[in-house]
Write a protein that holds these residues in place. Structure first.
Motif, mmCIF file in Angstrom:
data_model
loop_
_atom_site.group_PDB
_atom_site.id
_atom_site.type_symbol
_atom_site.label_atom_id
_atom_site.label_comp_id
_atom_site.label_asym_id
_atom_site.label_seq_id
_atom_site.Cartn_x
_atom_site.Cartn_y
_atom_site.Cartn_z
ATOM 1 N N GLY A 1 7.738 -3.984 -14.326
ATOM 2 C CA GLY A 1 7.064 -2.976 -13.518
ATOM 3 C C GLY A 1 7.248 -1.599 -14.122
ATOM 4 N N GLU A 2 6.452 -0.656 -13.646
ATOM 5 C CA GLU A 2 6.591 0.719 -14.109
ATOM 6 C C GLU A 2 7.777 1.381 -13.416
ATOM 7 O OE1 GLU A 2 2.967 2.783 -13.427
ATOM 8 O OE2 GLU A 2 1.771 1.480 -14.720
ATOM 9 N N MET A 3 8.360 2.380 -14.079
ATOM 10 C CA MET A 3 9.542 3.020 -13.510
ATOM 11 C C MET A 3 9.229 3.688 -12.175
ATOM 12 S SD MET A 3 10.039 6.296 -16.035
ATOM 13 C CE MET A 3 8.786 7.570 -16.203
ATOM 14 N N GLU A 4 8.002 4.233 -12.013
ATOM 15 C CA GLU A 4 7.645 4.872 -10.740
ATOM 16 C C GLU A 4 7.571 3.847 -9.615
ATOM 17 O OE1 GLU A 4 6.030 7.395 -14.058
ATOM 18 O OE2 GLU A 4 5.883 5.281 -13.518
ATOM 19 N N GLU A 5 7.096 2.638 -9.935
ATOM 20 C CA GLU A 5 7.025 1.594 -8.918
ATOM 21 C C GLU A 5 8.421 1.175 -8.466
ATOM 22 O OE1 GLU A 5 2.882 -0.710 -10.121
ATOM 23 O OE2 GLU A 5 4.761 -1.319 -11.056
ATOM 24 N N ALA B 1 0.838 -1.209 0.000
ATOM 25 C CA ALA B 1 0.000 0.000 0.000
ATOM 26 C C ALA B 1 0.868 1.253 0.000
ATOM 27 C CB ALA B 1 -0.921 -0.009 1.215
ATOM 28 N N GLU B 2 1.962 1.237 0.793
ATOM 29 C CA GLU B 2 2.850 2.394 0.840
ATOM 30 C C GLU B 2 3.561 2.583 -0.495
ATOM 31 O OE1 GLU B 2 6.404 4.265 3.679
ATOM 32 O OE2 GLU B 2 5.717 2.199 3.974
ATOM 33 N N LEU B 3 3.959 1.468 -1.129
ATOM 34 C CA LEU B 3 4.633 1.563 -2.423
ATOM 35 C C LEU B 3 3.698 2.155 -3.480
ATOM 36 C CD1 LEU B 3 7.063 -0.953 -3.983
ATOM 37 C CD2 LEU B 3 5.149 -0.165 -5.356
ATOM 38 N N ARG B 4 2.432 1.690 -3.500
ATOM 39 C CA ARG B 4 1.467 2.215 -4.474
ATOM 40 C C ARG B 4 1.254 3.716 -4.270
ATOM 41 N NH1 ARG B 4 -1.335 -2.569 -3.117
ATOM 42 N NH2 ARG B 4 -2.742 -1.356 -1.770
ATOM 43 N N ALA C 1 2.270 6.519 -7.013
ATOM 44 C CA ALA C 1 1.236 7.419 -7.539
ATOM 45 C C ALA C 1 1.649 8.872 -7.386
ATOM 46 C CB ALA C 1 -0.085 7.159 -6.819
ATOM 47 N N LEU C 2 2.314 9.186 -6.261
ATOM 48 C CA LEU C 2 2.801 10.550 -6.043
ATOM 49 C C LEU C 2 3.818 10.932 -7.120
ATOM 50 C CD1 LEU C 2 2.882 13.051 -4.148
ATOM 51 C CD2 LEU C 2 4.745 11.914 -2.930
ATOM 52 N N MET C 3 4.734 10.015 -7.430
ATOM 53 C CA MET C 3 5.729 10.283 -8.476
ATOM 54 C C MET C 3 5.072 10.438 -9.841
ATOM 55 S SD MET C 3 8.738 7.573 -7.460
ATOM 56 C CE MET C 3 9.613 7.667 -5.890
ATOM 57 N N ARG C 4 4.079 9.596 -10.103
ATOM 58 C CA ARG C 4 3.431 9.580 -11.412
ATOM 59 C C ARG C 4 2.581 10.823 -11.642
ATOM 60 N NH1 ARG C 4 0.738 5.377 -10.485
ATOM 61 N NH2 ARG C 4 2.411 3.907 -10.964
ATOM 62 N N ALA D 1 9.879 3.947 -6.358
ATOM 63 C CA ALA D 1 9.257 3.932 -5.033
ATOM 64 C C ALA D 1 9.826 2.800 -4.186
ATOM 65 C CB ALA D 1 7.741 3.791 -5.167
ATOM 66 N N PHE D 2 10.045 1.636 -4.792
ATOM 67 C CA PHE D 2 10.627 0.492 -4.079
ATOM 68 C C PHE D 2 12.013 0.843 -3.537
ATOM 69 C CE2 PHE D 2 13.387 -3.251 -4.162
ATOM 70 C CZ PHE D 2 12.704 -4.095 -3.313
ATOM 71 N N GLU D 3 12.813 1.532 -4.348
ATOM 72 C CA GLU D 3 14.160 1.914 -3.929
ATOM 73 C C GLU D 3 14.111 2.931 -2.792
ATOM 74 O OE1 GLU D 3 18.232 2.136 -3.641
ATOM 75 O OE2 GLU D 3 16.926 0.642 -4.596
ATOM 76 N N CYS D 4 13.091 3.791 -2.811
ATOM 77 C CA CYS D 4 12.983 4.832 -1.777
ATOM 78 C C CYS D 4 12.480 4.294 -0.441
ATOM 79 C CB CYS D 4 12.038 5.939 -2.260
ATOM 80 S SG CYS D 4 12.744 6.976 -3.557
ATOM 81 N N LEU D 5 11.805 3.149 -0.457
ATOM 82 C CA LEU D 5 11.212 2.614 0.775
ATOM 83 C C LEU D 5 12.261 1.857 1.587
ATOM 84 C CD1 LEU D 5 7.689 1.406 -0.440
ATOM 85 C CD2 LEU D 5 8.277 3.469 0.830
#
Length: 334
Positions: free
Chosen positions: A313-317, A238-241, A245-248, A320-324
């Protein structure tokens, strides 16, 4: 499952709930001196797990009562208030009976002849260490459901229990209040804040250091609830999504400082220098799906490497994974 509407309290239960709510200062105004005495003055103590915050407070005993410490534990559980309350009330389920037996405790039984619609009674004999006699707790537990919240009261009763064998034990007394409150839904997943306040009079004569060690041990059931309902993957997803979405949707609106822009440009320049280097060498990779190349950039004594692969996967996903870095799974792995 605890019903959201709840059961009407019986007369003998109402008075007990009012007494136990004093533990949390419920029903007092924040400006009242009595509220300050009840809510303030808790001393933080070391918790075995970072998921739970623990504290201790000394309440002056009333006339005829013994001097006892009061412990408090607060944690967030991945479930609704009703689900967690139902788990608390199910004191003799198979899993907890197994753990109780593995710990070497002599007895843990439900007094079913005393059961009521929103109440259950239990008897427990817990093993004490060293030269101390085992401690016996005979309690009744009953719950009250409010809007978005469930309260569970536990109090000692005087009943004598036949365990079928002779057990050397000392009767101990306890008073407990669970306050379980729903939190806003996060990514479609439910959470609740659990506050447990407990007083224990272990009976007999116990050294202060023994009781100080027993308080955190008695409060660990909040951690047990967290582990029972833990949904790390669901909350991380949920946090990754949300971050993706914020990046996208708002990525182009972000404003960066001059220093941040400088770092980004330096990173791009380094990447360009690596990929255009005539000395770029392909290295053996531990993963057949990842290509690893390395080179020495001008004036740099250290080797600089680059890894390339294709990810589903999408680049934003992926970003986001790298940032978490502080996701639940990453923290657990660390």
């Amino acid at each position: 499952m605890i019903e959201r509407r709840g059961k009407p309290l019986m007369e003998d239960q109402k008075a007990v709930f009012e007494r136990c709510k004093e533990f949390l200062g419920v029903g007092y105004n924040a400006g009242d001196e009595e509220w300050k005495l009840l809510v303030l003055g808790w001393k933080a103590i070391e918790s075995p797990k970072s998921d739970v915050q623990m504290s201790m407070k000394y309440f002056s005993p009333k006339k005829g009562e013994r001097s006892v410490e009061t412990g408090k534990a607060v944690g967030v559980v991945d479930g609704s208030a009703e689900e967690v309350a139902a788990w608390v009330m199910d004191y003799c389920n198979n899993e907890r009976m197994r753990i109780h037996k593995e710990q070497g405790n002599p007895a843990r039984i439900e007094l079913r002849e005393k059961a009521r619609a929103n109440e259950a009674c239990y008897a427990t004999v817990k093993k004490m260490k060293f030269f101390l006699d085992n401690r016996e707790f005979v309690v009744r537990m009953f719950w009250k459901s409010e809007e978005g919240k469930v309260l569970i009261n536990v109090e000692s009763i005087d009943d004598e229990v036949d365990y079928g064998v002779e057990l050397k034990k000392v009767r101990a007394l306890t008073r407990i209040l669970w306050q379980i409150e729903d939190l806003p839904v996060c990514g479609g997943a439910k959470q609740c804040r659990v506050t447990l306040v407990q007083q224990i009079d272990a009976g007999g004569v116990l050294p202060t250091w023994v009781m100080d060690k027993k308080i955190p041990e008695a409060l660990k059931c909040v951690q047990e609830a967290i582990d029972e309902f833990r949904q790390d993957e669901k909350f991380d997803a949920a946090e990754l999504r949300e971050k993706a979405a914020l990046m996208r949707e708002r990525g182009q609106d972000e404003v960066y400082s001059k220093e941040e822009e400088r770092v980004l440009e330096k990173g791009k320049a380094t990447l360009a220098a690596i990929t255009s280097s005539p000395d770029l060498e392909v290295l053996s990779s531990p993963d057949p799906l990842v290509t690893i190349k390395a080179t020495h950039l001008d004036g740099d004594k250290l080797v600089t490497a680059i890894g390339e692969c294709v990810i589903d996967g999408e680049m934003e996903e992926l970003a986001a994974f790298e940032c978490l870095k502080m996701s639940r799974e990453a923290t657990k792995f660390f």
